[in-house]
Design a protein around this motif. Structure first.
Motif, PDB file in Angstrom:
ATOM      1  N   LEU A 213      -1.586   4.622   9.599  1.00 59.39           N
ATOM      2  CA  LEU A 213      -2.203   3.238   9.770  1.00 59.39           C
ATOM      3  C   LEU A 213      -3.360   3.355   9.345  1.00 59.39           C
ATOM      4  O   LEU A 213      -3.687   4.195   9.000  1.00 59.39           O
ATOM      5  N   PHE A 214      -3.397   2.205   8.869  1.00 56.22           N
ATOM      6  CA  PHE A 214      -4.474   1.776   7.779  1.00 56.22           C
ATOM      7  C   PHE A 214      -5.472   0.724   8.516  1.00 56.22           C
ATOM      8  O   PHE A 214      -5.025  -0.056   9.729  1.00 56.22           O
ATOM      9  N   ARG A 215      -6.685   0.423   8.706  1.00 59.28           N
ATOM     10  CA  ARG A 215      -7.747  -0.382   9.083  1.00 59.28           C
ATOM     11  C   ARG A 215      -8.494  -1.535   7.721  1.00 59.28           C
ATOM     12  O   ARG A 215      -8.694  -0.270   6.606  1.00 59.28           O
ATOM     13  N   LYS A 216      -8.324  -2.646   8.021  1.00 56.61           N
ATOM     14  CA  LYS A 216      -9.112  -3.766   6.999  1.00 56.61           C
ATOM     15  C   LYS A 216     -10.502  -3.451   7.398  1.00 56.61           C
ATOM     16  O   LYS A 216     -11.426  -2.997   7.894  1.00 56.61           O
ATOM     17  N   ARG A 217     -10.952  -2.761   5.608  1.00 56.75           N
ATOM     18  CA  ARG A 217     -12.858  -3.285   5.711  1.00 56.75           C
ATOM     19  C   ARG A 217     -13.543  -3.922   6.058  1.00 56.75           C
ATOM     20  O   ARG A 217     -13.232  -4.805   6.168  1.00 56.75           O
TER      21      ARG A 217
ATOM     22  N   PHE B 182      -6.481  -8.496   3.433  1.00 54.86           N
ATOM     23  CA  PHE B 182      -6.065  -8.127   3.678  1.00 54.86           C
ATOM     24  C   PHE B 182      -5.082  -8.131   3.440  1.00 54.86           C
ATOM     25  O   PHE B 182      -4.590  -6.836   2.940  1.00 54.86           O
ATOM     26  N   PHE B 183      -4.473  -8.849   4.263  1.00 55.36           N
ATOM     27  CA  PHE B 183      -2.513  -9.072   3.639  1.00 55.36           C
ATOM     28  C   PHE B 183      -2.263  -9.365   2.948  1.00 55.36           C
ATOM     29  O   PHE B 183      -0.969  -8.997   2.713  1.00 55.36           O
ATOM     30  N   GLY B 184      -2.813 -10.287   1.763  1.00 55.45           N
ATOM     31  CA  GLY B 184      -2.495 -10.258   1.043  1.00 55.45           C
ATOM     32  C   GLY B 184      -2.378  -9.154   0.071  1.00 55.45           C
ATOM     33  O   GLY B 184      -1.160  -9.450  -1.138  1.00 55.45           O
ATOM     34  N   HIS B 185      -3.405  -8.068  -0.061  1.00 53.06           N
ATOM     35  CA  HIS B 185      -4.140  -6.931  -0.273  1.00 53.06           C
ATOM     36  C   HIS B 185      -2.498  -5.631  -0.405  1.00 53.06           C
ATOM     37  O   HIS B 185      -1.611  -5.166  -0.981  1.00 53.06           O
ATOM     38  N   TRP B 186      -2.205  -6.174   1.258  1.00 52.89           N
ATOM     39  CA  TRP B 186      -1.116  -5.519   1.701  1.00 52.89           C
ATOM     40  C   TRP B 186       0.397  -5.568   1.368  1.00 52.89           C
ATOM     41  O   TRP B 186       0.671  -4.676   0.687  1.00 52.89           O
ATOM     42  N   GLN B 187       0.481  -7.099   1.430  1.00 52.21           N
ATOM     43  CA  GLN B 187       1.806  -7.564   0.563  1.00 52.21           C
ATOM     44  C   GLN B 187       1.754  -7.326  -1.053  1.00 52.21           C
ATOM     45  O   GLN B 187       3.005  -7.478  -1.236  1.00 52.21           O
ATOM     46  N   THR B 188       0.989  -6.744  -1.729  1.00 50.80           N
ATOM     47  CA  THR B 188       1.234  -6.521  -3.518  1.00 50.80           C
ATOM     48  C   THR B 188       0.780  -5.370  -3.564  1.00 50.80           C
ATOM     49  O   THR B 188       1.891  -4.410  -3.753  1.00 50.80           O
ATOM     50  N   VAL B 189      -0.931  -4.755  -3.270  1.00 49.99           N
ATOM     51  CA  VAL B 189      -1.210  -3.975  -3.730  1.00 49.99           C
ATOM     52  C   VAL B 189      -0.305  -2.366  -3.340  1.00 49.99           C
ATOM     53  O   VAL B 189       0.224  -2.065  -3.363  1.00 49.99           O
ATOM     54  N   HIS B 190      -0.857  -2.824  -1.651  1.00 49.11           N
ATOM     55  CA  HIS B 190       0.455  -1.505  -0.815  1.00 49.11           C
ATOM     56  C   HIS B 190       1.127  -1.639  -0.464  1.00 49.11           C
ATOM     57  O   HIS B 190       2.140   0.096  -1.314  1.00 49.11           O
ATOM     58  N   ALA B 191       2.192  -3.076  -1.851  1.00 51.59           N
ATOM     59  CA  ALA B 191       3.515  -2.721  -1.303  1.00 51.59           C
ATOM     60  C   ALA B 191       4.156  -1.554  -2.429  1.00 51.59           C
ATOM     61  O   ALA B 191       5.469  -1.349  -2.352  1.00 51.59           O
TER      62      ALA B 191
ATOM     63  N   TYR C 100      -5.223  -0.839  14.834  1.00 47.39           N
ATOM     64  CA  TYR C 100      -4.690  -1.265  13.492  1.00 47.39           C
ATOM     65  C   TYR C 100      -4.547  -2.828  12.676  1.00 47.39           C
ATOM     66  O   TYR C 100      -3.959  -3.200  13.309  1.00 47.39           O
ATOM     67  N   ASP C 101      -4.518  -2.425  11.814  1.00 46.48           N
ATOM     68  CA  ASP C 101      -4.494  -3.981  10.434  1.00 46.48           C
ATOM     69  C   ASP C 101      -3.029  -3.517   9.792  1.00 46.48           C
ATOM     70  O   ASP C 101      -2.485  -4.431   9.959  1.00 46.48           O
ATOM     71  N   GLY C 102      -2.877  -1.911   9.471  1.00 46.16           N
ATOM     72  CA  GLY C 102      -1.399  -2.346   8.465  1.00 46.16           C
ATOM     73  C   GLY C 102      -0.630  -0.903   9.092  1.00 46.16           C
ATOM     74  O   GLY C 102      -1.134   0.349   9.408  1.00 46.16           O
ATOM     75  N   CYS C 103       0.182  -0.992   8.829  1.00 48.15           N
ATOM     76  CA  CYS C 103       0.931   0.441   9.388  1.00 48.15           C
ATOM     77  C   CYS C 103       2.260   0.663   8.182  1.00 48.15           C
ATOM     78  O   CYS C 103       2.955  -0.082   7.544  1.00 48.15           O
ATOM     79  N   ALA C 104       2.189   1.854   7.490  1.00 47.70           N
ATOM     80  CA  ALA C 104       3.605   2.372   6.677  1.00 47.70           C
ATOM     81  C   ALA C 104       4.100   3.439   7.287  1.00 47.70           C
ATOM     82  O   ALA C 104       3.625   4.128   7.842  1.00 47.70           O
TER      83      ALA C 104
ATOM     84  N   PHE D 173     -10.125  -2.975  -0.104  1.00 43.65           N
ATOM     85  CA  PHE D 173      -9.863  -3.992   1.069  1.00 43.65           C
ATOM     86  C   PHE D 173      -9.184  -2.878   2.449  1.00 43.65           C
ATOM     87  O   PHE D 173      -9.269  -3.648   3.726  1.00 43.65           O
ATOM     88  N   MET D 174      -9.244  -1.957   2.379  1.00 44.14           N
ATOM     89  CA  MET D 174      -8.566  -1.033   3.658  1.00 44.14           C
ATOM     90  C   MET D 174     -10.120   0.541   3.372  1.00 44.14           C
ATOM     91  O   MET D 174     -10.141   1.463   2.650  1.00 44.14           O
ATOM     92  N   GLU D 175      -9.957   0.890   4.912  1.00 42.44           N
ATOM     93  CA  GLU D 175     -10.896   1.761   5.386  1.00 42.44           C
ATOM     94  C   GLU D 175     -10.301   2.984   5.005  1.00 42.44           C
ATOM     95  O   GLU D 175      -8.950   3.932   5.563  1.00 42.44           O
ATOM     96  N   LEU D 176     -10.578   4.261   4.339  1.00 38.34           N
ATOM     97  CA  LEU D 176     -10.614   5.721   4.420  1.00 38.34           C
ATOM     98  C   LEU D 176     -11.425   6.544   5.207  1.00 38.34           C
ATOM     99  O   LEU D 176     -12.435   6.139   5.310  1.00 38.34           O
TER     100      LEU D 176
END
Length: 451
Positions: free
Chosen positions: A32-36, A44-53, A92-96, A126-129
């Protein structure tokens, strides 16, 4: 497992507390991820569907470890909709999500260079760690209800096929039928020029493959095929041709060529893919056989011999690989309306103007093949659909747990197989006393039947 049962009325009739399990236990890792703070959801979604993909590419390199990979994001609107139900919402904002068979498989991926590269410093923008992990066992499907939601293991039922001999005949029929089911196919042929640019690239890829190539070449071709879509679920050994001729006239080279294509070819192709299928503990291998593997005709010996040999080899193969989750299927074809008997495809042992003592036999076979060509009673398209149903457990095969050893297709084939079985039993009965007379006295109980 012991647990306290309740009086539950099961919705699906095949489900009960005593139902035989039919599931594939898996470990599901949810990250689970949260955006910064200060980063918009759109960014966040723009990075999520490109970088994190890029994670999807990383898992692609580990198809023997990762059963399935999925990712999703939770929009602010979706969170509000969930809250409007009066339910608590996991914020959360994103989940893998990744499914693996064992923790060792997960660690193999987790410690890989590919995973590290996918989670490079770019993610800090773009995401919190650190990320939040949720790990647990997931029984993907239970009982025969698995058929309701698609597939024995509850994962995607999309399959990747490799078919040999796609430039003509049954091979050409397989390609559109496979992609119509939503599957993908690696279409192979000795010359793939006629196969290029005919189908969507995300569904069909072509690969030059000559089944008579040396084993090391076929092993490399298998590696190339696997890398195209990440794995191969089904191999269809379809390439073949008909060599006619009487035994006295056919040359050793002609006979060897027939066996190289019709017997050694499919067995060598199969050998190239078996390690991949064993590692995945699943796979289906289809062999296109013929009624000629049950019935020998005068001047048709070379082709019949190759199909008789293939049938025996595959019957042994089935007993060797079934414990690894690998299925085999011998398709015993009758006469189907393909170009296999066309003048261009048929090969004769003698030259056109050659004569000899077997003229009458050879002329009868040539006339029969010429008269049959284009008038065969079998529909190859219908046969391909049945084969797909069998492998995918659809249609009349939906309730079948395993494939039959042989699948006889065509009314003419049914008649010939039945007649050959009846004739064999009749002949066995007539000479059984002679057969038993060769036993050593007193050894009856020591005799073990082959299985």
């Amino acid at each position: 497992m012991t647990f306290q049962k309740i009086d539950h009325q099961f919705t699906y009739p095949s489900l009960s507390y005593t139902a035989e399990p039919n599931f594939q236990p898996a470990i599901k890792v949810s990250v689970l991820f949260r955006k910064r703070e200060g980063v918009s959801h759109e960014t966040f979604f723009g990075h999520w569907q490109t970088v994190h993909a890029d994670l999807a590419v990383a898992t692609h390199a580990f198809q023997n470890h990762i059963l399935r990979y999925a990712q999703h994001h939770q929009t602010p609107e979706m969170k509000e909709r969930a809250r409007s139900l009066g339910e608590n919402v996991l914020d959360y904002d994103g989940c893998a999500q990744l499914w693996v068979r064992s923790w060792d498989d997960w660690m193999e991926f987790y410690n890989s260079e590919e995973y590290a590269a996918a989670l490079s410093d770019d993610c800090h923008y773009f995401m919190e760690l650190p990320m939040t992990y949720m790990v647990g066992y997931e029984n993907l499907v239970v009982g025969d209800a698995s058929k309701v939601i698609g597939g024995k293991d509850g994962l995607s039922v999309k399959k990747v096929w490799l078919v040999t001999g796609c430039s003509s005949g049954f091979g050409q029929q397989f390609i559109p039928a496979i992609i119509a089911r939503g599957d993908q196919v690696v279409a192979t042929a000795r010359n793939t020029s006629s196969l290029e640019n005919l189908w969507p690239e995300d569904s069909v890829r072509t690969l030059q493959l000559d089944v008579t190539s040396p084993q090391e070449v076929l092993n490399e071709k298998a590696h190339q095929a696997i890398s195209i879509f990440g794995h191969i679920d089904v191999v269809v050994n379809n390439a073949g041709y008909v060599q006619s001729g009487v035994w006295e006239e056919i040359s050793h080279e002609q006979l060897l060529n027939q066996f190289n294509t019709n017997v050694f070819g499919p067995l060598n192709v199969t050998r190239a893919f078996l390690p991949h299928m064993r590692a995945r503990n699943q796979g289906s291998i289809v062999f296109m056989s013929s009624i000629s593997g049950w019935l020998g005709v005068a001047a048709g010996g070379p082709y019949s011999a190759s199909k008789f040999a293939l049938e025996g080899a595959v019957e042994s193969l089935q007993k060797e690989v079934s414990s690894f989750g690998i299925e085999t299927l011998l398709v015993v074809l009758g006469q189907f309306r393909t170009n296999i008997l066309s003048t261009e495809r048929r090969k004769l042992a003698r030259q056109p103007h050659q004569t000899g003592p077997y003229d009458e036999i050879i002329h009868a076979l040539n006339s029969r093949q010429a008269d049959t060509n284009g008038k065969q009673p079998g529909d190859p398209g219908a046969a391909v659909q049945v084969i797909l149903d069998a492998v995918r457990r659809e249609g009349k095969f939906e309730a079948e747990e395993k494939l039959p050893l042989r699948l006889v297709l065509g009314s003419d084939a049914v008649g010939i197989v039945r007649r050959e079985c009846e004739d064999t039993l009749r002949e066995l009965g007539r000479w059984e006393c002679v057969a038993r007379s060769t036993d050593i006295p007193g050894m009856e109980e020591a005799i073990q039947e082959y299985r």
